[in-house]
Design a protein around this motif. Structure first.
Motif, PDB file in Angstrom:
ATOM      1  N   ILE A  99       0.881  -1.170   0.000  1.00  0.00           N
ATOM      2  CA  ILE A  99       0.000   0.000   0.000  1.00  0.00           C
ATOM      3  C   ILE A  99       0.919   1.219   0.000  1.00  0.00           C
ATOM      4  O   ILE A  99       1.913   1.183   0.721  1.00  0.00           O
ATOM      5  N   PRO A 100       0.764   2.239  -0.795  1.00  0.00           N
ATOM      6  CA  PRO A 100      -0.301   2.476  -1.759  1.00  0.00           C
ATOM      7  C   PRO A 100      -0.429   1.338  -2.781  1.00  0.00           C
ATOM      8  O   PRO A 100       0.551   0.666  -3.096  1.00  0.00           O
ATOM      9  N   ILE A 101      -1.655   1.197  -3.277  1.00  0.00           N
ATOM     10  CA  ILE A 101      -1.929   0.152  -4.264  1.00  0.00           C
ATOM     11  C   ILE A 101      -0.995   0.343  -5.460  1.00  0.00           C
ATOM     12  O   ILE A 101      -0.868   1.445  -5.984  1.00  0.00           O
ATOM     13  N   ASN A 102      -0.325  -0.736  -5.857  1.00  0.00           N
ATOM     14  CA  ASN A 102       0.529  -0.677  -7.054  1.00  0.00           C
ATOM     15  C   ASN A 102       0.284  -1.933  -7.904  1.00  0.00           C
ATOM     16  O   ASN A 102      -0.642  -2.712  -7.635  1.00  0.00           O
ATOM     17  N   SER A 113      -1.402 -11.416 -13.864  1.00  0.00           N
ATOM     18  CA  SER A 113      -0.021 -11.004 -14.150  1.00  0.00           C
ATOM     19  C   SER A 113      -0.053  -9.885 -15.190  1.00  0.00           C
ATOM     20  O   SER A 113       0.482 -10.004 -16.288  1.00  0.00           O
ATOM     21  N   LEU A 114      -0.742  -8.811 -14.817  1.00  0.00           N
ATOM     22  CA  LEU A 114      -0.913  -7.673 -15.725  1.00  0.00           C
ATOM     23  C   LEU A 114       0.389  -6.889 -15.861  1.00  0.00           C
ATOM     24  O   LEU A 114       1.215  -6.864 -14.954  1.00  0.00           O
ATOM     25  N   ALA A 120      -3.385  -0.183 -15.677  1.00  0.00           N
ATOM     26  CA  ALA A 120      -4.043   1.131 -15.778  1.00  0.00           C
ATOM     27  C   ALA A 120      -5.438   0.949 -16.369  1.00  0.00           C
ATOM     28  O   ALA A 120      -6.420   1.531 -15.880  1.00  0.00           O
ATOM     29  N   ASP A 121      -5.552   0.113 -17.415  1.00  0.00           N
ATOM     30  CA  ASP A 121      -6.870  -0.145 -18.028  1.00  0.00           C
ATOM     31  C   ASP A 121      -7.791  -0.840 -17.037  1.00  0.00           C
ATOM     32  O   ASP A 121      -8.979  -0.534 -16.934  1.00  0.00           O
ATOM     33  N   PHE A 122      -7.210  -1.796 -16.301  1.00  0.00           N
ATOM     34  CA  PHE A 122      -7.984  -2.559 -15.315  1.00  0.00           C
ATOM     35  C   PHE A 122      -8.582  -1.611 -14.267  1.00  0.00           C
ATOM     36  O   PHE A 122      -9.771  -1.664 -13.956  1.00  0.00           O
ATOM     37  N   LEU A 123      -7.741  -0.699 -13.756  1.00  0.00           N
ATOM     38  CA  LEU A 123      -8.225   0.241 -12.737  1.00  0.00           C
ATOM     39  C   LEU A 123      -9.295   1.165 -13.321  1.00  0.00           C
ATOM     40  O   LEU A 123     -10.298   1.446 -12.664  1.00  0.00           O
ATOM     41  N   SER A 124      -9.071   1.612 -14.568  1.00  0.00           N
ATOM     42  CA  SER A 124     -10.099   2.488 -15.171  1.00  0.00           C
ATOM     43  C   SER A 124     -11.415   1.743 -15.307  1.00  0.00           C
ATOM     44  O   SER A 124     -12.491   2.333 -15.169  1.00  0.00           O
ATOM     45  N   SER A 125     -11.339   0.437 -15.583  1.00  0.00           N
ATOM     46  CA  SER A 125     -12.595  -0.306 -15.731  1.00  0.00           C
ATOM     47  C   SER A 125     -13.307  -0.451 -14.376  1.00  0.00           C
ATOM     48  O   SER A 125     -14.523  -0.607 -14.326  1.00  0.00           O
ATOM     49  N   LEU A 126     -12.528  -0.389 -13.268  1.00  0.00           N
ATOM     50  CA  LEU A 126     -13.151  -0.498 -11.933  1.00  0.00           C
ATOM     51  C   LEU A 126     -13.657   0.856 -11.422  1.00  0.00           C
ATOM     52  O   LEU A 126     -14.629   0.927 -10.668  1.00  0.00           O
ATOM     53  N   ASN A 181       2.862   1.000 -11.557  1.00  0.00           N
ATOM     54  CA  ASN A 181       4.202   0.405 -11.659  1.00  0.00           C
ATOM     55  C   ASN A 181       4.476  -0.386 -10.360  1.00  0.00           C
ATOM     56  O   ASN A 181       3.572  -0.596  -9.548  1.00  0.00           O
ATOM     57  N   ARG A 182       5.733  -0.793 -10.134  1.00  0.00           N
ATOM     58  CA  ARG A 182       6.015  -1.628  -8.964  1.00  0.00           C
ATOM     59  C   ARG A 182       6.614  -0.826  -7.810  1.00  0.00           C
ATOM     60  O   ARG A 182       7.099  -1.408  -6.832  1.00  0.00           O
ATOM     61  N   ASP A 183       6.602   0.502  -7.925  1.00  0.00           N
ATOM     62  CA  ASP A 183       7.126   1.364  -6.863  1.00  0.00           C
ATOM     63  C   ASP A 183       6.320   1.096  -5.586  1.00  0.00           C
ATOM     64  O   ASP A 183       5.115   1.307  -5.550  1.00  0.00           O
ATOM     65  N   ASP A 184       7.010   0.602  -4.551  1.00  0.00           N
ATOM     66  CA  ASP A 184       6.268   0.302  -3.309  1.00  0.00           C
ATOM     67  C   ASP A 184       6.677   1.243  -2.176  1.00  0.00           C
ATOM     68  O   ASP A 184       6.439   0.945  -1.000  1.00  0.00           O
ATOM     69  N   ARG A 185       7.278   2.389  -2.530  1.00  0.00           N
ATOM     70  CA  ARG A 185       7.619   3.353  -1.471  1.00  0.00           C
ATOM     71  C   ARG A 185       6.343   4.064  -1.027  1.00  0.00           C
ATOM     72  O   ARG A 185       5.474   4.358  -1.840  1.00  0.00           O
ATOM     73  N   TYR A 186       6.260   4.335   0.256  1.00  0.00           N
ATOM     74  CA  TYR A 186       5.051   4.975   0.762  1.00  0.00           C
ATOM     75  C   TYR A 186       5.010   6.439   0.336  1.00  0.00           C
ATOM     76  O   TYR A 186       3.952   7.003   0.092  1.00  0.00           O
TER      77      TYR A 186
END
Ligand SMILES: Cc1cc2nc3c(=O)[nH]c(=O)nc-3n(C[C@H](O)[C@H](O)[C@H](O)COP(=O)(O)OP(=O)(O)OC[C@H]3O[C@@H](n4cnc5c(N)ncnc54)[C@H](O)[C@@H]3O)c2cc1C
Length: 388
Positions: A99-102, A113-114, A120-126, A181-186
Motif C-alpha cells: 500500500i499504496p496500491i501498485n 499477471s498484468l 491502468a486499463d484494469f483500474l479504469s474499468s473499476l 508500476n512496482r514502486d512500493d515506497r510509501y
C-alpha cells in the motif's frame, strides 16, 4: 533581554516552537524561554530508548520526508541523516500487500499477471465516475472502484475517524496515490531520511544555545503570570488558549500500545496496516525506521480513540467554521503568534510545520529590523511594546 524580561515566551517544544526558539536566539539574539507541559522536548516527534535499549517513537512512527530543500538543509544543521524509504503492507484477504496500491497489489490480490499498461486499463474499468468529488469516498471510488475501496480504505477510515469516508472531506484522502508500476515506497518526496541519532537528539542540538532556557512539566496556564515576556509564540491548542469560548474543536486521538518482543524481527515491513481485522489500525516495528541492531525488537499498536491527546483535527465543514472564529480571535490578539498544528487546527507533517515556523520567523525578524530602522531614523517607534 532587558532586565529579567524574556523577548519571547514560546509555548510548546515541538517542531514549531523549537525552530522558532532556535531562529530567534541564534539569528536574532533574542532571549527565549520555551516551555512544555510534557516532561520532554520534541513534541509528538519525541523518541527515546526504552527499557530494552531500543529507540522508539513514543507518539507513533514519525517518518521524515519533504520536497523542500530549504527545510531539509535547515534541519541538516542539527542532525546527520540515515537514508530511509518507508514501506507499508496492508493485511487484506489473508495476504500482506503493498500500500499504496501498485501493480503488485493488483496482481497478487486478483491472481493476475498484468503489465503496467494493462493495470491502468484494469483500474479504469473499476473506477466509478463521481462528479463532483466531494467526500473521501468519492476520491477513492473514482480512482480504484468500490471493491478496492472496501478492502483497503473504508474500514481503515472508519476505525481511524469513527466516520464513514462518505462523511469526510475529500482532503483527507486526496493525496492517496495509486500506482500502476512496482514502486512500493510509501512516499515519493525528494528527501526521505531519518535523523541518524533520533529526533530527540536533533531537538537537543537545536535548543542548545545560551539564549534559550527550557522549562518542562510546565503548563502554560500555571506559569504564564509568573513569567515576564514581551511576545508569545503559542503552539498549543487554539481553542484552549481562548478558554473554549466557541466550543471545543474536535480531534481524534490514539492509544499507543508499545511492546518489546524477544526476537530480532517481528513483521516483514516497517508498518503493517490492518484495515479490516482488529481494533488497531497499524503496527510499526521501530528497528526498520532507525536501523538499530538489537537481539530484541519493539513494536507499537495504534488504537484510534475519541478521547485523549489531540492528534488529528477532524476535517469537517462545521469544525472548519468553528476554527475560523478562533482564527479571527487569534489574528486580533496582539503580541501572540499562533503557529503549528494545534494552534492552526490543521494536520501538518513535520516538514510543513518547520516551513511554517521558518516563515513566521522571517516575518518576525523582518518586522524587527523595520522597527529598529525606524527607531534609528528617529521615528521613535520601538519593537519593545508588550508590558508582560
Ligand atoms: C501518530 C502520528 C504520526 C505522525 N507521523 C508523522 C510522520 O510520519 N511524518 C511527519 O512528517 N509527520 C508526522 N506526524 C505529524 C507531526 O507529529 C507534526 O507535524 C508535528 O509534531 C507538529 O509539530 P508542532 O510543534 O506543531 O506540534 P507538537 O509536536 O504537538 O508540539 C506542541 C507541543 O505543545 C505542547 N503544549 C500544548 N499545550 C500546552 C500548554 N498548555 N502548555 C505547555 N505546553 C503545551 C505539547 O505538549 C506539545 O509538546 C504524525 C503525527 C501523529 C499524531
Amino acid at each position: 533581554m532587558e532586565g529579567n524580561v524574556f523577548d519571547y515566551l514560546i509555548v510548546g517544544a515541538g517542531f514549531a516552537g523549537s525552530v522558532l526558539a532556535e531562529r530567534l536566539a541564534s539569528d536574532d539574539g533574542a532571549k527565549v524561554l520555551i516551555i512544555d507541559k510534557r516532561p520532554h522536548i520534541g513534541g509528538n516527534a519525541f523518541d527515546h530508548y526504552n527499557d530494552a535499549g531500543i529507540l522508539v517513537h513514543k507518539y507513533g512512527p514519525h517518518i521524515f520526508h519533504t520536497n523542500s530543500r530549504e527545510v531539509f538543509e535547515y534541519l541538516s544543521r542539527f542532525t546527520e541523516w540515515r537514508p530511509y524509504e518507508h514501506r507499508v503492507l496492508a493485511s487484506v484477504d489473508g495476504q500482506l500487500l503493498p500500500i499504496p496500491i501498485n501493480l503488485d497489489t493488483i496482481n497478487r490480490l486478483y491472481g493476475l499477471s498484468l503489465t503496467s499498461l494493462q493495470a491502468a486499463d484494469f483500474l479504469s474499468s473499476l473506477a466509478e465516475r463521481r462528479d463532483p468529488v466531494r467526500t473521501s469516498e468519492d476520491v477513492i471510488v473514482s480512482k480504484v472502484g468500490r471493491e478496492l475501496y472496501e478492502k483497503f480504505f473504508r474500514n481503515y477510515t472508519r476505525k481511524q475517524w469513527d466516520l464513514d469516508p462518505s462523511q469526510l472531506d475529500a482532503t483527507v484522502t486526496a493525496r492517496v496515490p495509486v500506482r500502476t508500476n512496482r514502486d512500493d515506497r510509501y512516499f515519493s518526496d525528494t528527501y526521505q531520511a531519518m535523523p541518524l541519532r533520533g529526533y530527540t537528539r536533533l531537538f537537543e542540538n537545536m535548543l542548545d544555545h545560551p539564549n534559550i532556557k527550557i522549562l518542562l512539566n510546565a503548563d502554560y496556564h500555571e506559569v504564564v503570570d509568573e513569567i515576564p515576556y514581551r511576545e508569545m509564540i503559542y503552539t498549543g491548542p487554539v481553542d484552549e488558549f481562548f478558554d473554549y469560548c466557541y466550543g471545543k474543536l474536535p480531534y481524534r486521538s490514539l492509544l499507543f500500545k508499545h511492546e518489546t518482543i524477544d526476537k530480532p524481527v517481528w513483521q516483514p515491513a516497517p508498518v503493517v496496516n490492518y484495515p479490516n481485522e482488529h481494533l488497531y489500525t497499524r503496527v510499526t516495528e521501530f528497528k526498520y525506521l532507525t536501523g538499530q541492531e538489537h537481539s530484541k525488537t519493539s513494536i507499537v499498536y495504534e488504537y484510534p480513540r475519541a478521547e485523549g491527546d489531540p492528534y488529528y483535527p477532524v476535517p469537517r465543514p462545521d469544525n472548519a467554521e468553528m476554527y475560523k472564529r478562533y482564527k479571527a480571535l487569534a489574528d486580533a490578539t496582539p503580541f501572540v503568534h499562533f503557529v503549528g498544528r494545534l494552534a492552526t487546527y490543521k494536520y501538518y507533517n513535520m516538514d510543513q510545520v518547520v516551513a511554517q515556523a521558518l516563515k513566521l520567523y522571517s516575518k518576525l525578524s523582518g518586522a524587527r529590523s523595520t522597527a529598529t530602522r525606524a527607531f534609528e531614523n528617529g521615528s521613535g517607534l520601538t519593537f519593545v511594546n508588550h508590558p508582560a
